[in-house]
Motif scaffolding. Sequence first.
Motif, PDB file in Angstrom:
ATOM      1  N   ASN A  22      41.889  43.644  40.279  1.00  0.00           N
ATOM      2  CA  ASN A  22      41.489  42.630  39.224  1.00  0.00           C
ATOM      3  C   ASN A  22      42.062  41.316  39.979  1.00  0.00           C
ATOM      4  O   ASN A  22      41.553  40.468  38.907  1.00  0.00           O
ATOM      5  CB  ASN A  22      42.968  42.898  38.540  1.00  0.00           C
ATOM      6  CG  ASN A  22      42.505  44.373  37.131  1.00  0.00           C
ATOM      7  OD1 ASN A  22      40.877  44.517  36.948  1.00  0.00           O
ATOM      8  ND2 ASN A  22      42.855  45.474  37.276  1.00  0.00           N
ATOM      9  N   ALA A  23      43.506  41.059  39.928  1.00  0.00           N
ATOM     10  CA  ALA A  23      43.277  39.045  40.279  1.00  0.00           C
ATOM     11  C   ALA A  23      42.522  38.802  40.979  1.00  0.00           C
ATOM     12  O   ALA A  23      41.744  37.717  41.028  1.00  0.00           O
ATOM     13  CB  ALA A  23      44.685  39.382  41.120  1.00  0.00           C
ATOM     14  N   MET A  24      41.984  38.993  42.064  1.00  0.00           N
ATOM     15  CA  MET A  24      40.346  38.642  42.906  1.00  0.00           C
ATOM     16  C   MET A  24      39.268  38.283  42.084  1.00  0.00           C
ATOM     17  O   MET A  24      38.979  37.364  41.773  1.00  0.00           O
ATOM     18  CB  MET A  24      40.282  39.409  44.108  1.00  0.00           C
ATOM     19  CG  MET A  24      40.766  39.764  45.411  1.00  0.00           C
ATOM     20  SD  MET A  24      40.438  40.523  46.515  1.00  0.00           S
ATOM     21  CE  MET A  24      38.972  40.197  46.738  1.00  0.00           C
ATOM     22  N   ALA A  25      39.132  39.264  41.413  1.00  0.00           N
ATOM     23  CA  ALA A  25      38.098  39.216  40.016  1.00  0.00           C
ATOM     24  C   ALA A  25      38.381  38.169  38.914  1.00  0.00           C
ATOM     25  O   ALA A  25      38.041  37.277  37.998  1.00  0.00           O
ATOM     26  CB  ALA A  25      37.647  40.637  39.170  1.00  0.00           C
ATOM     27  N   LYS A  26      39.428  38.158  38.489  1.00  0.00           N
ATOM     28  CA  LYS A  26      39.522  37.087  37.856  1.00  0.00           C
ATOM     29  C   LYS A  26      39.354  35.605  38.079  1.00  0.00           C
ATOM     30  O   LYS A  26      38.723  34.491  37.180  1.00  0.00           O
ATOM     31  CB  LYS A  26      40.936  37.399  37.484  1.00  0.00           C
ATOM     32  CG  LYS A  26      41.599  36.529  36.166  1.00  0.00           C
ATOM     33  CD  LYS A  26      43.203  36.204  35.333  1.00  0.00           C
ATOM     34  CE  LYS A  26      43.736  35.537  34.288  1.00  0.00           C
ATOM     35  NZ  LYS A  26      45.327  35.971  33.839  1.00  0.00           N
ATOM     36  N   ARG A  27      40.108  35.584  39.462  1.00  0.00           N
ATOM     37  CA  ARG A  27      40.261  34.060  40.386  1.00  0.00           C
ATOM     38  C   ARG A  27      38.247  33.648  40.665  1.00  0.00           C
ATOM     39  O   ARG A  27      38.387  32.635  39.878  1.00  0.00           O
ATOM     40  CB  ARG A  27      41.123  33.631  41.781  1.00  0.00           C
ATOM     41  CG  ARG A  27      41.100  33.046  42.021  1.00  0.00           C
ATOM     42  CD  ARG A  27      41.483  32.942  43.962  1.00  0.00           C
ATOM     43  NE  ARG A  27      41.235  33.748  44.176  1.00  0.00           N
ATOM     44  CZ  ARG A  27      42.140  34.918  44.247  1.00  0.00           C
ATOM     45  NH1 ARG A  27      43.321  35.318  43.372  1.00  0.00           N
ATOM     46  NH2 ARG A  27      41.782  35.683  45.133  1.00  0.00           N
ATOM     47  N   ARG A  28      37.949  35.015  40.354  1.00  0.00           N
ATOM     48  CA  ARG A  28      36.126  34.242  41.210  1.00  0.00           C
ATOM     49  C   ARG A  28      35.634  34.162  39.562  1.00  0.00           C
ATOM     50  O   ARG A  28      34.624  33.213  39.319  1.00  0.00           O
ATOM     51  CB  ARG A  28      35.843  35.656  41.245  1.00  0.00           C
ATOM     52  CG  ARG A  28      34.184  35.291  41.677  1.00  0.00           C
ATOM     53  CD  ARG A  28      33.541  37.010  42.365  1.00  0.00           C
ATOM     54  NE  ARG A  28      32.087  36.862  42.473  1.00  0.00           N
ATOM     55  CZ  ARG A  28      31.402  36.908  41.619  1.00  0.00           C
ATOM     56  NH1 ARG A  28      31.743  37.749  39.880  1.00  0.00           N
ATOM     57  NH2 ARG A  28      30.163  37.047  41.656  1.00  0.00           N
ATOM     58  N   THR A  29      35.726  35.180  38.260  1.00  0.00           N
ATOM     59  CA  THR A  29      34.861  34.545  37.691  1.00  0.00           C
ATOM     60  C   THR A  29      35.226  33.363  36.334  1.00  0.00           C
ATOM     61  O   THR A  29      34.831  32.402  36.331  1.00  0.00           O
ATOM     62  CB  THR A  29      35.589  35.514  36.058  1.00  0.00           C
ATOM     63  OG1 THR A  29      35.596  37.250  36.456  1.00  0.00           O
ATOM     64  CG2 THR A  29      34.985  35.770  34.764  1.00  0.00           C
ATOM     65  N   GLU A  30      37.097  33.231  36.992  1.00  0.00           N
ATOM     66  CA  GLU A  30      37.275  31.678  36.335  1.00  0.00           C
ATOM     67  C   GLU A  30      36.369  30.168  37.564  1.00  0.00           C
ATOM     68  O   GLU A  30      36.283  29.353  36.846  1.00  0.00           O
ATOM     69  CB  GLU A  30      38.441  31.547  36.705  1.00  0.00           C
ATOM     70  CG  GLU A  30      39.694  32.638  35.680  1.00  0.00           C
ATOM     71  CD  GLU A  30      41.578  31.357  35.377  1.00  0.00           C
ATOM     72  OE1 GLU A  30      41.456  31.607  36.547  1.00  0.00           O
ATOM     73  OE2 GLU A  30      42.013  32.135  34.989  1.00  0.00           O
ATOM     74  N   LEU A  77      33.869  43.093  35.557  1.00  0.00           N
ATOM     75  CA  LEU A  77      33.674  45.021  35.843  1.00  0.00           C
ATOM     76  C   LEU A  77      32.892  44.378  37.912  1.00  0.00           C
ATOM     77  O   LEU A  77      33.202  45.834  38.006  1.00  0.00           O
ATOM     78  CB  LEU A  77      33.187  44.835  34.951  1.00  0.00           C
ATOM     79  CG  LEU A  77      33.754  45.485  33.778  1.00  0.00           C
ATOM     80  CD1 LEU A  77      33.241  46.130  33.046  1.00  0.00           C
ATOM     81  CD2 LEU A  77      35.366  46.238  34.029  1.00  0.00           C
ATOM     82  N   LEU A  78      31.688  43.542  37.658  1.00  0.00           N
ATOM     83  CA  LEU A  78      31.169  43.429  38.548  1.00  0.00           C
ATOM     84  C   LEU A  78      31.726  43.133  40.315  1.00  0.00           C
ATOM     85  O   LEU A  78      31.905  43.839  41.188  1.00  0.00           O
ATOM     86  CB  LEU A  78      30.471  42.708  38.628  1.00  0.00           C
ATOM     87  CG  LEU A  78      29.079  43.393  37.674  1.00  0.00           C
ATOM     88  CD1 LEU A  78      27.914  41.384  37.429  1.00  0.00           C
ATOM     89  CD2 LEU A  78      28.366  44.481  38.192  1.00  0.00           C
ATOM     90  N   SER A  79      32.836  41.758  39.725  1.00  0.00           N
ATOM     91  CA  SER A  79      33.584  41.969  41.200  1.00  0.00           C
ATOM     92  C   SER A  79      34.566  43.176  41.334  1.00  0.00           C
ATOM     93  O   SER A  79      34.738  43.349  42.918  1.00  0.00           O
ATOM     94  CB  SER A  79      34.448  39.733  40.525  1.00  0.00           C
ATOM     95  OG  SER A  79      35.288  40.248  41.677  1.00  0.00           O
ATOM     96  N   VAL A  80      34.517  43.811  40.646  1.00  0.00           N
ATOM     97  CA  VAL A  80      35.972  44.832  40.940  1.00  0.00           C
ATOM     98  C   VAL A  80      35.320  45.881  41.482  1.00  0.00           C
ATOM     99  O   VAL A  80      35.945  45.990  42.583  1.00  0.00           O
ATOM    100  CB  VAL A  80      36.731  45.260  39.709  1.00  0.00           C
ATOM    101  CG1 VAL A  80      37.854  46.547  39.668  1.00  0.00           C
ATOM    102  CG2 VAL A  80      37.697  43.805  38.476  1.00  0.00           C
TER     103      VAL A  80
END
Length: 330
Positions: free
Chosen positions: A203-211, A278-281
């Motif tokens: 989730n942390a990795m996906a949040k960083r990528r989304t930002e 979600l795609l990143s997760v």
Amino acid sequence: MASARLLCVVRQDLYQPMQSLISRNLFRKQQIKALVCPCSFYTSQTKDFSEARVEVRNGLSVFTVPLPSRREECEFTLKPVSQTVGDLLHYMMLEDGGIDRAAVYTDDGVRISRSTTIDVLLRNSFKLVINSTEYDIKAPEGFEAATSEDIKELSDAKNLIAHLYSTMNVEQHQIEKEKELLQKLENLKLELLPMEKQMDTLNAMAKRRTEILSWAGLAAMGIQFGFLARLTWWDYSWDIMEPVTYFVTYGTTMAMFAYFVLTKQEYNFVEVKDRQHLLSVHGNAKKTGLDVAKYNELKEATAKLEYDIKRLRDPLQLHVPMMDPPKTLK
């Protein structure tokens, strides 16, 4: 003619000594039984050595039936409302293996089905046939078949007793049920603990990528705005740039519609961000070997158990129908 006269002479010769024995009281009952042929007891016709009957004791129907093999009477107690003719015939065959055929008929000779209840059977006289023996059974006196009102009253009484029992024992049942649910919840949390750590990292990795993608999109829009402004006020005039901006706007609209066609979702900034998250997760979960489907299943089971425990601890909700637990995001 000679044979007839000879037979008469033989009968007279036998009759005279028999008459003398009877006159001297020497031909007793025991001697008569010995002279009777033993095979007479095993004829093809079954003799009725007793009578079948039925009576009501303490609200139960008691059938007294003679058993053909044992030549003795046997009582069968049945419940009038809940048991049937088939139960009576089944019990009889279990008790005596010599019963090859058993059936119940009306006085008119019409066979009564095995599904007929005993209270309906005892309303009128009937015939019980065991093998080749037929018994006429009269309906017991004073027997009243249960009506629908009686059955309804009995059902209401059972429901009242069940309600009283549940009310008196609900506290103990609640404690035992809560303990069982807490144990299941503890096992689920232990199984979820290593997966939760992996999911927090994803989730942390996906949040960083989304930002990063969000800021990149804002930067692209700013560059587009500056480029069009430069062409409009410095390099060209508005008359030239007006159709260019129209086509740029129309192209953006086409891109939004293409997003809807591909994803079946409205182009909304919040939904686009969640989709990218979600795609990143899911993409990173495949790389790390995390089973997302199992994780979601465990999370749903945990949420349901927590909801049930919360409902059990609320005394006002004890007799409220169960509701669906809140759904978790996948």
